[in-house]
Write a protein that holds these residues in place. Sequence first.
Motif, PDB file in Angstrom:
ATOM      1  N   LEU A   8       0.833  -1.202   0.000  1.00  0.00           N
ATOM      2  CA  LEU A   8       0.000   0.000   0.000  1.00  0.00           C
ATOM      3  C   LEU A   8       0.874   1.262   0.000  1.00  0.00           C
ATOM      4  O   LEU A   8       0.460   2.305  -0.498  1.00  0.00           O
ATOM      5  N   PHE A   9       2.072   1.125   0.556  1.00  0.00           N
ATOM      6  CA  PHE A   9       2.985   2.266   0.598  1.00  0.00           C
ATOM      7  C   PHE A   9       3.343   2.734  -0.799  1.00  0.00           C
ATOM      8  O   PHE A   9       3.548   3.931  -1.033  1.00  0.00           O
ATOM      9  N   LEU A  10       3.405   1.813  -1.768  1.00  0.00           N
ATOM     10  CA  LEU A  10       3.744   2.184  -3.137  1.00  0.00           C
ATOM     11  C   LEU A  10       2.665   3.049  -3.767  1.00  0.00           C
ATOM     12  O   LEU A  10       2.962   3.923  -4.588  1.00  0.00           O
ATOM     13  N   THR A  11       1.406   2.811  -3.416  1.00  0.00           N
ATOM     14  CA  THR A  11       0.331   3.647  -3.936  1.00  0.00           C
ATOM     15  C   THR A  11       0.531   5.089  -3.486  1.00  0.00           C
ATOM     16  O   THR A  11       0.402   6.026  -4.286  1.00  0.00           O
ATOM     17  N   TRP A  12       0.842   5.264  -2.223  1.00  0.00           N
ATOM     18  CA  TRP A  12       1.084   6.615  -1.708  1.00  0.00           C
ATOM     19  C   TRP A  12       2.255   7.264  -2.429  1.00  0.00           C
ATOM     20  O   TRP A  12       2.196   8.434  -2.814  1.00  0.00           O
ATOM     21  N   LEU A  13       3.337   6.509  -2.648  1.00  0.00           N
ATOM     22  CA  LEU A  13       4.495   7.058  -3.351  1.00  0.00           C
ATOM     23  C   LEU A  13       4.144   7.420  -4.795  1.00  0.00           C
ATOM     24  O   LEU A  13       4.606   8.446  -5.306  1.00  0.00           O
TER      25      LEU A  13
END
Length: 341
Positions: free
Chosen positions: A85-90
């Motif tokens: 999910l962190f990649l979506t934010w990035l």
Amino acid sequence: LSVGCCRSVMDPRPRGLLRWWLHGLVAFSCFLMLTAVATVECNGQGLGETPSFLLVLAIAVGIAATFTEVWVAPPECSDGRCASLFLTWLNILDVGTDCLSAGAIIGSHWCEDSKLDEAWKQVLDQSVLPFQMSLWLVAALAWAAGGIQLLLAFKMLLLADDDQADLRFAVGTDMMGFETLAAMEWELVNTDQDGGPDGVSDIGCPGDAATPTPAAEEKKALGAGRKFVLRVLTENLIQAHLQTTVLGLSLALGGWTPASRKMLVSVVLSLVLLLWKTHGGLVTMATSKEAPEDLGIMYCVLCGLFSPYIVCIVYAIAKMVAIFTCPDHVLNVTGCAEVDF
């Protein structure tokens, strides 16, 4: 923050929200870029500074996108299949910082004391490039190139035929940067399961025996090629080269300022995602079992671009290193460039 998940997909799926998000991302990108141009604060000879609240807004929208993924497809079990999910934010933050960087470069063109355009011309004169183009125009074209993936997402989510729904939503969510939802949609494309009772299909749950079909492999290869070309080449590679050059020029003209520090954040983010997406795209294409005939042209193009592309990545990293090692912080193919003011 990396989560694995399985889900039970009920028909109809909550894909209408993704369409609204797509419209929102397009409006968000235009708003950020135009607002940055209109509100840029001139900062001597170097790069103009964009208001900090715009960066905060980009961070907030990225967080909202992540929570949307959690709400639409809540993680229910951990089997390591879903993207972080962190990649979506990035990804969403990267879209925002690219818009702010483009707006800062374009806005600086109208600052009376800014010498960015003159320094840019000096660097071009020392390079092997056969053309002269204004820096603000290059920034506008780079920003527009990043929007190509959103145009493809529009085609996939809004214009494609219903019989290709799984494929178009997989590609569409991928182009939007919604990594976890994209991974789930690709699970639907890559399996030949028709679902259980009452239209329920359990994808990625323990005990599933999903077997990719030849048609699924074809779709996977097609999606991997689009992702590699659009999300890697047009989004991150162009921005990485432009932003490292502008950051170096701004440092040569005015040293470290709040504007150059914000640009540094955008450069680092672009380079990190550039390497990550390149790795992911190559792995996905490498794991495709076969290359259908109708994908032959795409594969030939990718094979032809592979070596120059790696060189471009290495050159972008070298330009980042040159910011801290070259006297005037700018690198050309022939070596460190000189900025004389």
